[in-house]
Write a protein that holds these residues in place. Sequence first.
Motif: not given
Ligand code: ZN
Length: 345
Positions: A110-112, A114-116, A135-137, A306-308
């Motif tokens: 899940h992309h979010l 990943g951000h965590i 907090v993303s786009g 940012t996305d990676n």
């Molecule tokens: Zn993202």
Amino acid sequence: MACVLAIETSCDETSVAVVNDRHCCSNVVASQIPIHRQYGGVVPEVASRSHVETINQAIAQALVEAQLDWGAIDGIAATCAPGLVGSLLVGLTAAKTLAIVHHKPLVGVHHLEGHIYATYLSEPKLEPPFLCLLVSGGHTSLIYIKDCGHYETLGETRDDAAGEAFDKVARLLKLSYPGGPVIDRLAQEGNPKAFPLPEGKVSRPNGSYHPYDSSFSGLKTAVLRLVQKLGQDGSELPVPDIAASFQDTVARALTKRAITCARNYGLNTIAVGGGVAANSGLRKQMQEAAASHNLRVLFPPLKYCTDNAAMIGCAAADHLNRGHTSSLTLGVQSRLPLTRVMELY
Ligand code: ZN
Ligand code: KG4
């Protein structure tokens, strides 16, 4: 220990990383931003075609930079939700192919989540529970991190995401896409108190305000009115002052909610993630507020905000260590609440 090759193609970066548990061995990011800039935003069809053109090269490069071969890889991961369906499909299909060819388990991420996990890459000793301000786009959430795969969303935006607000206000000010970094840069030269702007409170039926939810559409309209008013006589807009005032307001709204939430839930660590975590105004306000309330605030290095794919690999390694693997029939989803992460395994 799990060593994962991870792919991230949910939006406008083609990224491939090799991650060993919480250690990033390589993180290749091919940004499509210059391609989309001419359209003022991400064009989904252009994004998926560009992912197809770039992905094989990025996979090869990630392995070379990590100085590893397929024998060292324990699993193949890819972002499978949420995001642009065509873009997600490119990454997930590549991951499935690699999993079949090299006989490795597949881990959908899940992309979010990943951000965590981006925070763990620089803070490998961090353990739940903690609060994440994401907090993303596309998202603005306060998430209670309980354990790998187990999250409770305590606050959300009711309309625009924080990054979306930065991008829309940048467009109003005739600045280039993506708006966040440009506003951040211009804000350094402006006065954050030049124009008082509304913070965007969310009312509840009983007349009080929701303590953790945010709303940015009113703020965006207030900036539009301000731009119209200041531009009425044809004079040049004080863009740095508007950028600084807008950024200060967003940072204040997010900081207030995050600190209140952490205190009310007895969580003493706040991890900030997503593209807007790169914002200097937010970093400053969060650090000051956290220090005065005796809380710890963690920001990932800019390259992991940012996305990676490194953050995706970090999440995947944790799932793999717990025996969570995905079926080769796994599909992509444009939307998927974070509470349903465990359905991917
Ligand atoms: Zn993202
Ligand atoms: O997390 P991300 O790369 O992609 C999504 O998952 O959405 O976030 C992209 C967002 C964009 O809206 C961009 O304007 C914003 O993050 N952003 C920033 C900064 N750098 C990127 N916003 C404010 N200040 C920045 N320095």
